[in-house]
Structure formats: C-alpha cells, structure tokens
Scaffold this motif. Sequence first.
Motif, PDB file in Angstrom:
ATOM      1  N   ILE A   1       2.130  -7.953   1.590  1.00  0.00           N
ATOM      2  CA  ILE A   1       0.767  -7.493   1.858  1.00  0.00           C
ATOM      3  C   ILE A   1       0.635  -7.355   3.373  1.00  0.00           C
ATOM      4  O   ILE A   1       0.759  -8.344   4.091  1.00  0.00           O
ATOM      5  CB  ILE A   1      -0.264  -8.512   1.342  1.00  0.00           C
ATOM      6  CG1 ILE A   1      -0.106  -8.725  -0.160  1.00  0.00           C
ATOM      7  CG2 ILE A   1      -1.682  -8.051   1.671  1.00  0.00           C
ATOM      8  CD1 ILE A   1      -0.959  -9.862  -0.707  1.00  0.00           C
ATOM      9  N   PRO A   2       0.430  -6.142   3.873  1.00  0.00           N
ATOM     10  CA  PRO A   2       0.289  -5.992   5.326  1.00  0.00           C
ATOM     11  C   PRO A   2      -0.917  -6.786   5.806  1.00  0.00           C
ATOM     12  O   PRO A   2      -1.924  -6.866   5.106  1.00  0.00           O
ATOM     13  CB  PRO A   2       0.028  -4.497   5.506  1.00  0.00           C
ATOM     14  CG  PRO A   2       0.338  -3.857   4.219  1.00  0.00           C
ATOM     15  CD  PRO A   2       0.189  -4.880   3.165  1.00  0.00           C
ATOM     16  N   MET A   3      -0.782  -7.393   6.961  1.00  0.00           N
ATOM     17  CA  MET A   3      -1.927  -8.104   7.519  1.00  0.00           C
ATOM     18  C   MET A   3      -2.147  -7.669   8.947  1.00  0.00           C
ATOM     19  O   MET A   3      -1.209  -7.455   9.696  1.00  0.00           O
ATOM     20  CB  MET A   3      -1.703  -9.604   7.449  1.00  0.00           C
ATOM     21  CG  MET A   3      -1.669 -10.048   6.005  1.00  0.00           C
ATOM     22  SD  MET A   3      -1.629 -11.797   5.765  1.00  0.00           S
ATOM     23  CE  MET A   3      -0.844 -11.829   4.131  1.00  0.00           C
TER      24      MET A   3
ATOM     25  N   TYR B   1       0.806  -1.216   0.000  1.00  0.00           N
ATOM     26  CA  TYR B   1       0.000   0.000   0.000  1.00  0.00           C
ATOM     27  C   TYR B   1       0.843   1.273   0.000  1.00  0.00           C
ATOM     28  O   TYR B   1       0.308   2.380  -0.032  1.00  0.00           O
ATOM     29  CB  TYR B   1      -0.981  -0.031   1.165  1.00  0.00           C
ATOM     30  CG  TYR B   1      -1.948  -1.198   1.060  1.00  0.00           C
ATOM     31  CD1 TYR B   1      -2.796  -1.324  -0.035  1.00  0.00           C
ATOM     32  CD2 TYR B   1      -1.989  -2.180   2.045  1.00  0.00           C
ATOM     33  CE1 TYR B   1      -3.664  -2.400  -0.147  1.00  0.00           C
ATOM     34  CE2 TYR B   1      -2.866  -3.252   1.949  1.00  0.00           C
ATOM     35  CZ  TYR B   1      -3.704  -3.351   0.845  1.00  0.00           C
ATOM     36  OH  TYR B   1      -4.554  -4.416   0.742  1.00  0.00           O
TER      37      TYR B   1
END
Lengths: 259, 259
Positions: B232-234, B199
């Motif tokens: 992908i940040p989680m 992002y």
Amino acid sequence: MKQITSARNEQLKHAAKLLAHGKTRREHGQTVIEGVHLLQVYLQAGGEPLQVYVPENKRHLSEVAALLAQLPENRITLASAGVLSKISGLAEAEEVLALIEIPASGALPQQGDCVVLDRVQDPGNVGTIMRSAAAAGVKQLVLGKDCADVWSPKVLRAGMGAHFLLNVFDRADLAQWCAGYAGNVWATALSETNERNLYGMDLTLPAAWVFGNEGSGVNAELLARVTGCVKIPMAGQTESLNVAMAATVCLFEQMRQRL
Amino acid sequence: MKQITSARNEQLKHAAKLLAHGKTRREHGQTVIEGVHLLQVYLQAGGEPLQVYVPENKRHLSEVAALLAQLPENRITLASAGVLSKISGLAEAEEVLALIEIPASGALPQQGDCVVLDRVQDPGNVGTIMRSAAAAGVKQLVLGKDCADVWSPKVLRAGMGAHFLLNVFDRADLAQWCAGYAGNVWATALSETNERNLYGMDLTLPAAWVFGNEGSGVNAELLARVTGCVKIPMAGQTESLNVAMAATVCLFEQMRQRL
C-alpha cells in the motif's frame, strides 16, 4: 545522568500526574510518552525531551542504548527497577518514559489538507485516524472540544508516533474553524440525502475531512457549514463502518487520486 | 416462556462457560451472542437461536420486545435482574444473551473472494477486518489456527454482526487451503522486494487476501505460495498501517474497481 530510587520523587510524581490527568497536561503544556518506538519517532521528528526516565535494568538493551546515545546526559534519569512501573498505566513498565513539551500548534489552519475530529471519543479511534492521516500524507489534525484527549497515554499509544508527524490543533471551535477554512470541507454522514459517492468525487484539491462522534456522527451546526456529505459505497448489507475505518477509506482514496 | 432466578441454573452455567472458554465453544459447537444488535443481525440472516435470555427489567424495552416477538415462546427465558450480568464479561448486562449454534462451514473455499487471516491475534482486529470484508462485499473468511477465537465475545462484539454475513472457515490449515485455491492470492507484506503497488493492480477478478500477524506478518511458508505481495503506497514517513486498516484499504480498493 541522574538517579531516582523512590517513587515519591517530585519529578516522578509530576510525570505520574501528567500520565493520569488531562488537566495537568494542559496546565503544564507537557505530556509523557511511553516506550522506545514513540521516543524514536519523537527524536526523528526533531523533538527534544525535557527528561527521559529509564529503568536501570533496561538501559543496556540495544535499542534503549541507541536512543540514550542521542541525548545529552543531563536529560537522562535512571530509576531503580519497579519505580517506573508504579507511575505508568501499563501492567509492565515500558523501557523508557519521556517527559516532553506538547508541541505548540499556533493558529487554526485556513488551507491545506486537514483531518477534523468532532467528538470522536474512543482513544483507539483517534489514534488510528491519526496514523491513517499521517500514512495518507495529511499533515494537519484539528480536534474539537469533546474528543478523547489527544495527548493522553492511550491516544499516544494508538497513534504509534503519528502525533509527531502531524500538526495537532487541539480543543478547537470547529464551527469557527470551518468558517475560516478556504478549501472544500467533506463530512461523512449516514443520514444526509444529498450525499456524494466517494468514488465519484474529484479529491485532487486540498480538502478538510470531518469525522464525527461514534454514535451520533458530525454535529448539526457543523454539518450545515460543510461543502458536502460523502457516502462510502458498500457492497454488503452492512450499515456502517466504524469511524476509523471510514476515515482510512476516505483518506486513502484521496491519496490514490493524487498519486 | 421459562424463568430463571438463580445464577446456579445449569443452562446459565453452560452459557457462562461458552462465554469464557474457547474449548467449551468448540466442544459444543455453540457460542453466546450479547446485545440487541448482534441478535438482530443473526435473526435477519435466518439464524434460529437455541435459547434467548432476557433480564425481566428489559423485556419491555421496545427493541427487545420487537426481537422477542420474532421468536417462539419456548426459545425465550426470562432471568431475574442481576443474574445475567454475573455470567457476562461486561460491566453492565446486555439486554439479551442468545445461545446459538456456531454456523457450520463445510469444505474450505476453492474459489470466490476470500479474506484469509494468518495468526491475527487481536480480537478487535479480527472483528474489524470481518466488518470491512462484509462491507466490501467479500463473503468468505478463512482463519488459520492461531488467530483470536472468532466466536469469542470480544471478536463477536468487534464484528458487529459481520459473523452472520460471512461464511466463516475456522482453524484452517492455510498452506493446504492455498494449494487448493483457484484464484489469485494476495498478501500484504512489508519486506518483500517484488511488491506490487495496490493502486496499479487489476483487482476485478476473484481473489483471496491474506493478512498476517500484527508483529511478524504472513508466515514464510504461506508467503512462498501466494500469487504476489502487495504494497500500500504511503505518502508520509509512517512505516505501516495496522493490519485492520491495511485490510480495509485493500478490500475497498478491490470494491472500488468493481463498481
């Protein structure tokens, strides 16, 4: 440590019934989880299995031994090779089977982020959506009455442990839940004319996301009660994503907006 | 219109082999697509089936009849009920089977958006990623040598027609492709230390996205050549999404940035 040498053992017959029948799972409030990974997540989440069954020829595998070391001896049962594979639905027996209580869920959530499933019937879709919800930081899952059985082996397998990271509210009356929920309720629906563009929405407030049946979407009664319908813009001629992909896109867009 | 009454008919035996064997598909450059939906997308994309097989008891169904009306008579073969279900892998015979030429793909893409699959082995994952790519506006798909067979019935079914919306480059040497590709090449990898946050990236320029094997990710040789690794940040404790979900998140974030 106990020992079982016959598949006709009463405990194993009970476990086999739990694996095979949703009715048995609901009557006893129990299910069986298969494999090292699920048991790892279950223990990390503070779960205490009622009984763990291990094939003798696998008890010394390093990851199995590491799990067994975390358990009281009286919760471990060794089974002779071949006995466990008879009760499992899998071609090859998993390294461990664990008999667990289905976590109690309490009253339906009236606030906070939720994922809500209306007649999502494919076990892989239910499990995948649970995994996406957990990864995107949503902690509450509400399932209506005609979803794939969330505590079945197939959904547990597809969920990859997400069952133990979420509060799962099963077999809910969704219209009743919706009436009592304080936040925004978003549904993804293809045919609504007043759809909002996912990427134009403010998703920073707590919200519930309703995802519907693979063929027919969210039922009309529920759709009439939601805050709004959301459309995922698509670049191509493709008419739709499957429900698990649509859920993933929505939940990660919500997470992105809150980073 | 032709007519077939025996499953031992040479044409049907050929179609059965195409359904069952990747080797036969590659030798003949042909495959078989099953069901009304796939044939609809194929025709809409300008495809001309070599032959369409229809069970007699289904030729008058409205959606089948609408498809047949678009085809020259000599491309339609009626089969007695039951004959087609014998050659299909499905429990119930589809309404139509179509023998088609596998679209020619030409030289590997050196520019423009691509999705690149390195040993993605689950047919459902390959098909789902193709569907996401098509929906997110990516038009080129490059598959390395050890992916699930992209023209197999299972991948075709999971792709829901995306095969005919994409340019598919099959069995490519990915290291060689990567060396000749002009744009950014992004890989999703879990263990790289210099990962970029999805992002935080500018995804407005043409790019290739590499997605790797379900267990081991993108192979080291290819990973050494990419522009960068993307994380992908989680939000949760979850360690990973499955590869199809990860691809969906990345491709829709790219699309969102370009809206």
